[in-house]
Motif scaffolding. Sequence first.
Motif, short mmCIF file in Angstrom:
data_model
loop_
_atom_site.label_atom_id
_atom_site.label_comp_id
_atom_site.label_asym_id
_atom_site.label_seq_id
_atom_site.Cartn_x
_atom_site.Cartn_y
_atom_site.Cartn_z
N ILE A 1 0.84 -1.20 0.00
CA ILE A 1 0.00 0.00 0.00
C ILE A 1 0.88 1.25 0.00
CG2 ILE A 1 -1.71 1.34 1.29
CD1 ILE A 1 -2.86 -1.36 2.23
N ARG A 2 1.96 1.24 0.75
CA ARG A 2 2.89 2.37 0.73
C ARG A 2 3.41 2.61 -0.69
NH1 ARG A 2 7.10 1.59 5.74
NH2 ARG A 2 5.85 2.59 7.35
N GLU A 3 3.84 1.54 -1.34
CA GLU A 3 4.36 1.65 -2.70
C GLU A 3 3.29 2.16 -3.66
OE1 GLU A 3 6.84 1.75 -5.91
OE2 GLU A 3 7.34 1.64 -3.78
N HIS A 4 2.09 1.63 -3.54
CA HIS A 4 0.96 2.10 -4.35
C HIS A 4 0.78 3.60 -4.18
CE1 HIS A 4 -3.36 3.24 -4.30
NE2 HIS A 4 -3.37 2.63 -5.47
N ASN A 5 0.72 4.06 -2.93
CA ASN A 5 0.50 5.47 -2.66
C ASN A 5 1.62 6.33 -3.26
OD1 ASN A 5 -1.70 4.53 -1.24
ND2 ASN A 5 -0.88 5.04 0.77
N ARG A 6 2.87 5.87 -3.14
CA ARG A 6 4.00 6.60 -3.72
C ARG A 6 3.84 6.72 -5.24
NH1 ARG A 6 7.19 4.10 0.51
NH2 ARG A 6 7.44 2.20 -0.71
N ARG A 7 3.47 5.62 -5.87
CA ARG A 7 3.32 5.63 -7.33
C ARG A 7 2.20 6.54 -7.79
NH1 ARG A 7 4.10 -0.66 -9.32
NH2 ARG A 7 6.07 -1.02 -8.24
N VAL A 8 1.09 6.50 -7.11
CA VAL A 8 -0.04 7.35 -7.50
C VAL A 8 0.35 8.81 -7.36
CG1 VAL A 8 -2.43 8.00 -7.00
CG2 VAL A 8 -1.76 5.59 -6.90
N TYR A 9 0.91 9.20 -6.23
CA TYR A 9 1.30 10.59 -6.01
C TYR A 9 2.41 11.05 -6.95
CZ TYR A 9 -1.73 11.82 -2.18
OH TYR A 9 -2.83 12.14 -1.43
N ALA A 10 3.26 10.15 -7.41
CA ALA A 10 4.37 10.52 -8.28
C ALA A 10 3.95 10.71 -9.74
CB ALA A 10 5.47 9.45 -8.20
N ASP A 11 2.78 10.24 -10.10
CA ASP A 11 2.35 10.30 -11.50
C ASP A 11 1.88 11.71 -11.86
OD1 ASP A 11 0.92 10.00 -14.00
OD2 ASP A 11 1.05 7.86 -13.64
N LYS A 12 2.61 12.37 -12.72
CA LYS A 12 2.32 13.77 -13.09
C LYS A 12 1.09 13.89 -13.99
CE LYS A 12 5.90 15.19 -10.91
NZ LYS A 12 5.74 15.34 -9.51
N ASN A 13 0.55 12.77 -14.45
CA ASN A 13 -0.66 12.80 -15.28
C ASN A 13 -1.95 12.84 -14.46
OD1 ASN A 13 0.64 12.68 -17.86
ND2 ASN A 13 1.15 10.56 -17.35
N PHE A 14 -1.81 12.82 -13.13
CA PHE A 14 -2.97 12.77 -12.25
C PHE A 14 -2.87 13.85 -11.17
CE2 PHE A 14 -3.08 8.69 -14.22
CZ PHE A 14 -4.40 8.30 -14.22
N ASP A 15 -4.03 14.44 -10.86
CA ASP A 15 -4.18 15.25 -9.66
C ASP A 15 -4.69 14.31 -8.58
OD1 ASP A 15 -3.54 17.78 -10.83
OD2 ASP A 15 -5.54 17.83 -11.72
N VAL A 16 -4.02 14.31 -7.43
CA VAL A 16 -4.30 13.28 -6.41
C VAL A 16 -4.59 13.92 -5.06
CG1 VAL A 16 -3.41 11.21 -5.28
CG2 VAL A 16 -2.67 11.77 -7.60
N THR A 17 -5.55 13.34 -4.36
CA THR A 17 -5.79 13.72 -2.97
C THR A 17 -6.11 12.46 -2.18
OG1 THR A 17 -6.97 15.26 -1.52
CG2 THR A 17 -8.28 14.13 -3.18
N LEU A 18 -5.82 12.52 -0.89
CA LEU A 18 -6.17 11.44 0.00
C LEU A 18 -7.21 11.98 0.97
CD1 LEU A 18 -4.19 8.65 1.46
CD2 LEU A 18 -5.45 10.06 3.06
N ILE A 19 -8.35 11.36 1.01
CA ILE A 19 -9.43 11.76 1.90
C ILE A 19 -9.29 10.93 3.18
CG2 ILE A 19 -11.93 11.95 2.20
CD1 ILE A 19 -12.04 12.01 -0.95
N PRO A 20 -9.05 11.57 4.32
CA PRO A 20 -8.79 10.82 5.55
C PRO A 20 -10.06 10.39 6.29
CG PRO A 20 -8.48 13.13 5.96
CD PRO A 20 -8.83 13.00 4.49
N MET A 21 -11.00 9.83 5.56
CA MET A 21 -12.18 9.27 6.24
C MET A 21 -12.15 7.77 6.07
SD MET A 21 -15.42 10.32 3.92
CE MET A 21 -15.90 9.41 2.50
N ARG A 22 -12.87 7.12 6.97
CA ARG A 22 -12.83 5.66 7.03
C ARG A 22 -11.37 5.21 7.14
NH1 ARG A 22 -15.15 1.69 5.15
NH2 ARG A 22 -14.05 1.60 3.19
N ASP A 23 -10.87 4.51 6.13
CA ASP A 23 -9.51 3.98 6.17
C ASP A 23 -8.60 4.66 5.14
OD1 ASP A 23 -7.43 2.41 7.03
OD2 ASP A 23 -7.99 0.70 5.79
N GLY A 24 -8.99 5.84 4.69
CA GLY A 24 -8.18 6.59 3.74
C GLY A 24 -8.53 6.23 2.31
#
Length: 109
Positions: A79-102
């Motif tokens: 999951i850590r690696e997944h999160n790093r990859r998603v945030y590193a992708d310049k083709n996407f605007d990304v946010t993490l919503i801290p409700m439930r389990d993220g």
Amino acid sequence: WGRIDYQVGEAVNFLKMEKGPFDIIYNDIDKGDYPQAWEEAKRKIRPGGLYIADNCLWFGRVVENPVTDDVKPGWTEAIREHNRRVYADKNFDVTLIPMRDGIIVARRK
């Protein structure tokens, strides 16, 4: 419902076979497969489309040091690696919503 194509199956293999593009891809699979699911999904989401992934905080385990893998070995790091990859992708605007389990929501530019 006529506009929705709902599929059930082994997610990573399904994504490899499907051409897309998709408006939304929702990820809530076995956590060890999150990085591979992202790699397959990101290429198949149309511009303006969404990638949504549940459990991205993994009950706080993603920020623990040392890693707690009390559910299944390797899942926290996946999951850590997944999160790093998603945030590193310049083709996407990304946010993490801290409700439930993220919940990560990534919109393709």
